[in-house]
Design a protein around this motif. Structure first.
Motif, PDB file in Angstrom:
ATOM      1  N   THR A  48       0.735  -1.223  -0.065  1.00  0.00           N
ATOM      2  CA  THR A  48      -0.205   0.159   0.039  1.00  0.00           C
ATOM      3  C   THR A  48       0.854   1.168  -0.134  1.00  0.00           C
ATOM      4  OG1 THR A  48      -1.576  -1.393   1.227  1.00  0.00           O
ATOM      5  CG2 THR A  48      -2.031   1.185   1.028  1.00  0.00           C
ATOM      6  N   LEU A  49       1.590   1.196   0.730  1.00  0.00           N
ATOM      7  CA  LEU A  49       2.694   2.340   0.652  1.00  0.00           C
ATOM      8  C   LEU A  49       3.472   2.630  -0.441  1.00  0.00           C
ATOM      9  CD1 LEU A  49       3.849   4.290   2.871  1.00  0.00           C
ATOM     10  CD2 LEU A  49       6.018   2.724   3.222  1.00  0.00           C
ATOM     11  N   ALA A  50       3.856   1.506  -1.401  1.00  0.00           N
ATOM     12  CA  ALA A  50       4.658   1.792  -2.313  1.00  0.00           C
ATOM     13  C   ALA A  50       3.568   2.202  -3.510  1.00  0.00           C
ATOM     14  CB  ALA A  50       5.070   0.368  -3.064  1.00  0.00           C
ATOM     15  N   ARG A  51       2.204   2.030  -3.456  1.00  0.00           N
ATOM     16  CA  ARG A  51       1.371   2.419  -4.458  1.00  0.00           C
ATOM     17  C   ARG A  51       0.880   3.755  -4.057  1.00  0.00           C
ATOM     18  NH1 ARG A  51      -1.707  -1.215  -7.244  1.00  0.00           N
ATOM     19  NH2 ARG A  51      -3.639  -0.164  -6.609  1.00  0.00           N
ATOM     20  N   ILE A  52       0.990   4.146  -2.747  1.00  0.00           N
ATOM     21  CA  ILE A  52       0.825   5.474  -2.342  1.00  0.00           C
ATOM     22  C   ILE A  52       1.866   6.571  -2.876  1.00  0.00           C
ATOM     23  CG2 ILE A  52       0.870   7.202  -0.220  1.00  0.00           C
ATOM     24  CD1 ILE A  52      -1.047   5.244   0.768  1.00  0.00           C
ATOM     25  N   ILE A  53       3.255   5.860  -3.150  1.00  0.00           N
ATOM     26  CA  ILE A  53       4.227   6.900  -3.530  1.00  0.00           C
ATOM     27  C   ILE A  53       3.902   7.317  -4.891  1.00  0.00           C
ATOM     28  CG2 ILE A  53       6.860   6.698  -4.018  1.00  0.00           C
ATOM     29  CD1 ILE A  53       7.131   5.247  -1.436  1.00  0.00           C
ATOM     30  N   ASN A  54       3.459   6.326  -5.864  1.00  0.00           N
ATOM     31  CA  ASN A  54       3.169   6.855  -7.128  1.00  0.00           C
ATOM     32  C   ASN A  54       1.740   7.203  -7.308  1.00  0.00           C
ATOM     33  OD1 ASN A  54       2.049   4.381  -7.565  1.00  0.00           O
ATOM     34  ND2 ASN A  54       3.615   3.571  -8.874  1.00  0.00           N
ATOM     35  N   LEU A  55       0.996   7.339  -6.178  1.00  0.00           N
ATOM     36  CA  LEU A  55      -0.309   7.603  -6.270  1.00  0.00           C
ATOM     37  C   LEU A  55      -1.464   6.610  -7.038  1.00  0.00           C
ATOM     38  CD1 LEU A  55       0.363   9.905  -4.340  1.00  0.00           C
ATOM     39  CD2 LEU A  55      -1.317  11.494  -5.642  1.00  0.00           C
ATOM     40  N   LEU A  56      -1.015   5.469  -7.485  1.00  0.00           N
ATOM     41  CA  LEU A  56      -1.734   4.382  -7.604  1.00  0.00           C
ATOM     42  C   LEU A  56      -3.024   4.332  -6.772  1.00  0.00           C
ATOM     43  CD1 LEU A  56       0.249   1.335  -9.134  1.00  0.00           C
ATOM     44  CD2 LEU A  56      -1.332   3.014 -10.363  1.00  0.00           C
ATOM     45  N   GLU A  57      -2.520   4.725  -5.615  1.00  0.00           N
ATOM     46  CA  GLU A  57      -3.377   4.655  -4.245  1.00  0.00           C
ATOM     47  C   GLU A  57      -3.489   6.112  -3.808  1.00  0.00           C
ATOM     48  OE1 GLU A  57      -6.168   2.451  -3.493  1.00  0.00           O
ATOM     49  OE2 GLU A  57      -4.825   0.913  -3.411  1.00  0.00           O
ATOM     50  N   ARG A  58      -4.670   6.943  -3.551  1.00  0.00           N
ATOM     51  CA  ARG A  58      -4.560   8.049  -2.825  1.00  0.00           C
ATOM     52  C   ARG A  58      -4.606   7.918  -1.209  1.00  0.00           C
ATOM     53  NH1 ARG A  58      -4.454  13.418  -4.787  1.00  0.00           N
ATOM     54  NH2 ARG A  58      -4.743  13.135  -7.099  1.00  0.00           N
ATOM     55  N   PRO A  59      -3.513   8.582  -0.607  1.00  0.00           N
ATOM     56  CA  PRO A  59      -3.747   8.296   0.779  1.00  0.00           C
ATOM     57  C   PRO A  59      -4.990   9.274   1.511  1.00  0.00           C
ATOM     58  CG  PRO A  59      -1.838  10.107   0.230  1.00  0.00           C
ATOM     59  CD  PRO A  59      -2.534   9.474  -1.291  1.00  0.00           C
ATOM     60  N   THR A  60      -5.305   8.626   2.487  1.00  0.00           N
ATOM     61  CA  THR A  60      -6.528   9.209   3.216  1.00  0.00           C
ATOM     62  C   THR A  60      -6.019  10.556   3.782  1.00  0.00           C
ATOM     63  OG1 THR A  60      -7.161   7.046   3.863  1.00  0.00           O
ATOM     64  CG2 THR A  60      -8.658   8.851   4.714  1.00  0.00           C
ATOM     65  N   THR A  61      -4.721  10.757   4.408  1.00  0.00           N
ATOM     66  CA  THR A  61      -4.347  11.828   5.027  1.00  0.00           C
ATOM     67  C   THR A  61      -2.773  12.121   4.579  1.00  0.00           C
ATOM     68  OG1 THR A  61      -3.681  10.605   6.914  1.00  0.00           O
ATOM     69  CG2 THR A  61      -5.693  11.867   7.217  1.00  0.00           C
ATOM     70  N   GLY A  62      -1.972  13.201   4.718  1.00  0.00           N
ATOM     71  CA  GLY A  62      -0.701  13.302   4.608  1.00  0.00           C
ATOM     72  C   GLY A  62      -0.308  13.663   3.143  1.00  0.00           C
ATOM     73  N   THR A  63       0.861  13.914   2.839  1.00  0.00           N
ATOM     74  CA  THR A  63       1.329  14.505   1.515  1.00  0.00           C
ATOM     75  C   THR A  63       2.652  13.417   1.187  1.00  0.00           C
ATOM     76  OG1 THR A  63       2.810  15.701   2.698  1.00  0.00           O
ATOM     77  CG2 THR A  63       0.868  16.764   2.038  1.00  0.00           C
ATOM     78  N   VAL A  64       2.668  13.330  -0.407  1.00  0.00           N
ATOM     79  CA  VAL A  64       3.579  12.762  -1.036  1.00  0.00           C
ATOM     80  C   VAL A  64       4.548  13.799  -1.608  1.00  0.00           C
ATOM     81  CG1 VAL A  64       4.178  10.921  -2.681  1.00  0.00           C
ATOM     82  CG2 VAL A  64       2.238  10.482  -1.073  1.00  0.00           C
ATOM     83  N   THR A  65       5.849  13.821  -1.726  1.00  0.00           N
ATOM     84  CA  THR A  65       6.498  14.829  -2.348  1.00  0.00           C
ATOM     85  C   THR A  65       7.722  14.031  -2.913  1.00  0.00           C
ATOM     86  OG1 THR A  65       6.064  16.341  -0.768  1.00  0.00           O
ATOM     87  CG2 THR A  65       7.775  16.953  -2.345  1.00  0.00           C
ATOM     88  N   GLU A  70       4.941  18.090  -4.896  1.00  0.00           N
ATOM     89  CA  GLU A  70       3.954  17.328  -4.128  1.00  0.00           C
ATOM     90  C   GLU A  70       2.758  16.912  -5.006  1.00  0.00           C
ATOM     91  OE1 GLU A  70       1.948  19.595  -0.635  1.00  0.00           O
ATOM     92  OE2 GLU A  70       0.395  18.179  -0.909  1.00  0.00           O
ATOM     93  N   LEU A  71       2.924  15.552  -5.074  1.00  0.00           N
ATOM     94  CA  LEU A  71       2.183  14.643  -5.893  1.00  0.00           C
ATOM     95  C   LEU A  71       0.667  14.796  -5.430  1.00  0.00           C
ATOM     96  CD1 LEU A  71       4.329  11.428  -6.731  1.00  0.00           C
ATOM     97  CD2 LEU A  71       4.290  13.782  -7.606  1.00  0.00           C
ATOM     98  N   THR A  72       0.438  14.959  -4.041  1.00  0.00           N
ATOM     99  CA  THR A  72      -0.985  14.845  -3.471  1.00  0.00           C
ATOM    100  C   THR A  72      -1.741  15.991  -3.910  1.00  0.00           C
ATOM    101  OG1 THR A  72       0.458  15.290  -1.589  1.00  0.00           O
ATOM    102  CG2 THR A  72      -0.944  13.208  -1.638  1.00  0.00           C
ATOM    103  N   SER A  73      -0.931  17.128  -4.226  1.00  0.00           N
ATOM    104  CA  SER A  73      -1.754  18.400  -4.624  1.00  0.00           C
ATOM    105  C   SER A  73      -1.993  18.570  -6.076  1.00  0.00           C
ATOM    106  CB  SER A  73      -1.061  19.606  -4.109  1.00  0.00           C
ATOM    107  OG  SER A  73       0.110  19.781  -5.069  1.00  0.00           O
ATOM    108  N   LEU A  74      -1.560  17.547  -6.966  1.00  0.00           N
ATOM    109  CA  LEU A  74      -1.740  17.850  -8.390  1.00  0.00           C
ATOM    110  C   LEU A  74      -3.040  17.216  -9.107  1.00  0.00           C
ATOM    111  CD1 LEU A  74       1.722  16.303  -9.750  1.00  0.00           C
ATOM    112  CD2 LEU A  74       1.019  18.606  -9.079  1.00  0.00           C
TER     113      LEU A  74
END
Ligand SMILES: Nc1ncnc2c1ncn2[C@@H]1O[C@H](COP(=O)(O)OP(=O)(O)OP(=O)(O)O)[C@@H](O)[C@H]1O
Ligand SMILES: [Mg+2]
Length: 343
Positions: A48-65, A70-74
């Protein structure tokens, strides 16, 4: 460089399943040129963590940069472009059986709209780099597991990513292929300045290629650090899995255990003998290469006048603290802890 900040992930409840919190408050940083190992039991949230790093999965909270972005804001269109900077390889290779090795490596370039000549040249160059220059026309079924994973690595690198995510990439390979694929990942990380995340359930993989390691349990980070730092931290759950306590085969309560690494390895015992009127016997030792550096744990017996032995013990305790360990060198029991693997 990857920075995860306070990542949480909850999969919502469905008709058949209650909600699952897969990750909670996970923060970590992986530097450029570094290989970070992610270890933890099955279901601890590694994939799940790996899929969140490339945003195949959106995190419920927090940011990925990633590399300052910052991918989570794109928005989706920008995110699709940013994803090309992240390559991924899997345990099951995920190659297309109907395509040759060359056409598999060309695929992401085709999808990115790159012309035939350019993509052929790039794919050929990459397959040569991973040692498959003579297999361009082979189909996956005609390749060994190790060769298939090399094709998958070449495919992941085709769009010139800055990040490489590897989810159990060597778990389906025999020991020889594992060794060569790990060595290749290490080389490519240095050569291309990649930021590499390596998910594995094998501590041996961590010892061989990782610079740093993160241990997940129940979706939380329970241990993290550079290998040399983790191994000298007495409260680290990973420390004894990286470097086991040596078994002295006696129950002598006066034995002292010390953990030494890097250059200090050479000097501590010499210093001890020069400064104090003591004899030093190494009763047991374990030695490992971790992240390219030699580390050892030794159980020592000191003999000599009482005040000299006491002063020598204090000296060893100080050397442990300067070595990154926070506790003193201590008398140890002889029982060797269970060396269970992480998963
Ligand atoms: N799409 C999903 N929907 C619901 N729950 C999920 C989903 N994906 C993962 N989970 C749950 O999240 C938790 C973490 O799963 P994950 O696959 O990340 O574990 P893992 O550490 O990779 O395990 P393994 O070592 O077995 O591969 C598990 O409880 C899993 O059941
Ligand atoms: Mg997994």
């Amino acid at each position: 460089m990857i920075t995860l900040s306070a990542i949480g992930k909850t999969f919502p409840a469905t008709r058949r399943q209650a909600a699952v919190t897969a990750l909670e408050d996970v923060s970590l940083t992986v530097d450029r040129g570094q290989v970070m190992g992610i270890v933890g039991p099955s279901g601890s949230g590694k994939s799940t963590l790996a899929r969140i790093i490339n945003l195949l999965e959106r995190p419920t909270t927090g940011t990925v940069t990633v590399d300052g972005l910052e991918l989570t804001s794109l928005r989706t269109s920008d995110l699709n472009r940013a994803r090309r900077t992240i390559g991924m390889i899997f345990q099951q290779f995920n190659l297309l059986d109907s395509r040759t090795a060359l056409a598999n490596v060309e695929l992401p370039l085709e999808l990115a709209g790159i012309g035939r000549g350019e993509r052929r040249a790039r794919a050929t160059e990459l397959l040569e780099r991973v040692g498959l220059g003579d297999k361009l026309g082979s189909h996956p079924a005609q390749l060994s597991g190790g060769q298939r994973q090399r094709v998958a690595i070449a495919r992941a690198l085709a769009p010139r990513p800055s990040v490489l995510l590897c989810d159990e990439a060597t778990s389906a390979l025999d020991p020889t292929s594992t060794t060569s694929v790990l060595a290749l990942l290490r080389e490519l990380t240095a050569e291309l300045g990649l930021t590499t995340v390596l998910i594995t359930h094998e501590m041996d993989v961590v010892k061989r290629v990782c610079d740093a390691v993160t241990l997940l349990e129940n979706g939380r980070v329970v241990d993290a650090g550079r290998l040399g730092e983790v191994v000298t931290r007495p409260d680290s759950p990973l420390a004894t899995r990286l470097l086991p306590h040596p078994d002295p085969g006696t129950s002598d309560p006066d034995l002292i255990e010390v953990t030494l690494g890097g250059t200090e390895h050479d000097h501590v015992l010499t210093d001890l003998i020069r400064r104090y009127a003591v004899d030093v016997a190494v009763v047991a030792a374990t030695v490992e290469t971790l992240g390219g550096q030699r580390f050892g744990r030794m159980q020592l017996r000191l003999d000599g006048p009482g005040d000299q032995v006491a002063a020598a013990r204090e000296h060893l305790a100080r050397s442990q603290r300067s070595n990154g360990a926070s506790a003193t060198a201590s008398a140890v029991t002889t029982s060797t802890p269970a060396l269970s693997e992480v998963a």
